[in-house]
Design a protein around this motif. Structure first.
Motif, mmCIF file in Angstrom:
data_model
loop_
_atom_site.group_PDB
_atom_site.id
_atom_site.type_symbol
_atom_site.label_atom_id
_atom_site.label_comp_id
_atom_site.label_asym_id
_atom_site.label_seq_id
_atom_site.Cartn_x
_atom_site.Cartn_y
_atom_site.Cartn_z
ATOM 1 N N GLY A 82 0.797 -1.229 0.000
ATOM 2 C CA GLY A 82 0.000 0.000 0.000
ATOM 3 C C GLY A 82 0.825 1.273 0.000
ATOM 4 N N ILE A 83 2.139 1.152 0.163
ATOM 5 C CA ILE A 83 3.021 2.323 0.097
ATOM 6 C C ILE A 83 3.914 2.120 -1.126
ATOM 7 N N PRO A 84 3.455 2.585 -2.280
ATOM 8 C CA PRO A 84 4.211 2.368 -3.522
ATOM 9 C C PRO A 84 5.473 3.226 -3.585
ATOM 10 N N ALA A 85 6.348 2.889 -4.514
ATOM 11 C CA ALA A 85 7.596 3.636 -4.702
ATOM 12 C C ALA A 85 7.337 5.057 -5.200
ATOM 13 N N THR A 86 6.233 5.269 -5.900
ATOM 14 C CA THR A 86 5.879 6.592 -6.411
ATOM 15 C C THR A 86 5.117 7.364 -5.334
ATOM 16 N N PRO A 87 5.583 8.556 -4.951
ATOM 17 C CA PRO A 87 4.884 9.345 -3.931
ATOM 18 C C PRO A 87 3.423 9.613 -4.314
ATOM 19 N N ARG A 88 2.568 9.654 -3.312
ATOM 20 C CA ARG A 88 1.127 9.861 -3.511
ATOM 21 C C ARG A 88 0.599 10.910 -2.549
ATOM 22 N N MET A 89 -0.489 11.564 -2.936
ATOM 23 C CA MET A 89 -1.181 12.528 -2.092
ATOM 24 C C MET A 89 -2.076 11.754 -1.117
ATOM 25 N N VAL A 90 -1.974 12.082 0.164
ATOM 26 C CA VAL A 90 -2.800 11.443 1.184
ATOM 27 C C VAL A 90 -3.250 12.483 2.201
ATOM 28 N N GLU A 91 -4.228 12.099 2.986
ATOM 29 C CA GLU A 91 -4.646 12.886 4.133
ATOM 30 C C GLU A 91 -4.570 11.987 5.346
ATOM 31 N N ILE A 92 -4.060 12.533 6.437
ATOM 32 C CA ILE A 92 -3.893 11.759 7.662
ATOM 33 C C ILE A 92 -4.158 12.662 8.856
ATOM 34 N N THR A 93 -4.713 12.095 9.911
ATOM 35 C CA THR A 93 -5.020 12.834 11.129
ATOM 36 C C THR A 93 -4.225 12.245 12.276
ATOM 37 N N GLY A 94 -3.676 13.119 13.101
ATOM 38 C CA GLY A 94 -2.924 12.652 14.255
ATOM 39 C C GLY A 94 -2.623 13.793 15.206
ATOM 40 N N TYR A 95 -1.777 13.495 16.170
ATOM 41 C CA TYR A 95 -1.389 14.457 17.188
ATOM 42 C C TYR A 95 0.003 14.965 16.847
ATOM 43 N N ALA A 96 0.161 16.279 16.815
ATOM 44 C CA ALA A 96 1.378 16.897 16.290
ATOM 45 C C ALA A 96 2.256 17.511 17.365
ATOM 46 N N VAL A 97 3.561 17.336 17.140
ATOM 47 C CA VAL A 97 4.585 17.948 17.979
ATOM 48 C C VAL A 97 5.545 18.669 17.035
#
Length: 150
Positions: free
Chosen positions: A58-73
């Motif tokens: 699911g993580i191909p060699a070609t970069p892809r646009m994604v959205e992700i939510t998390g806690y940031a530091v």
């Protein structure tokens, strides 16, 4: 030789299929699941050192646009924040040095954040790519990111 199935490499490396670019929680959780499936193997032999990495399909060699939510530091102190470490859960400590912290992702923002509160839950959209450098455990990184919700 030391093997780790944790995605510590994802901390400082923060890249995924277009299907994950939507905003549904199920798909965002899949991004975290993919990041946690990255495998890292540290190889020390005589005077040589390298880090071998393998990524799930699911993580191909070609970069892809994604959205992700998390806690940031923030990665660096200051009034303007351009780089973050994003973790899936507030219980994970991305800066504590323990390999048991879970998957984290380095996020490099296009526009700096001001007045950012450490530990805030945010959603970011950007380009997720593999980090193939054999001298670091970092295995993925997000660049060109924009905050879509905070």
């Amino acid at each position: 030789m030391k093997t780790s199935s944790l995605a510590f490499a994802a901390v400082l490396g923060t890249q995924i299929a277009p299907a994950f670019a939507t905003t549904s929680n199920a798909q965002q959780e899949d991004v975290w699941q993919l990041l946690s499936q990255i495998e890292v193997q540290e190889v020390i032999s005589g005077d040589t050192y390298r880090v071998d990495k393998s990524w799930p399909d699911g993580i191909p060699a070609t970069p892809r646009m994604v959205e992700i939510t998390g806690y940031a530091v923030p990665l660096y102190p200051g009034d303007e924040v351009r780089e973050l470490l994003l973790s899936s859960d507030t219980g994970f400590c991305p800066l504590c040095g323990s390999p048991d912290h879970g998957a984290t992702l380095q996020v490099i923002l296009d526009e700096p954040l001001t007045g950012f509160e450490e530990g805030s839950r945010i959603s970011v959209q950007g380009t997720l790519a593999r980090v193939t450098d054999t001298e670091t455990w970092q295995a993925a990184r997000m660049t060109g990111a924009k905050v879509v919700r905070n």
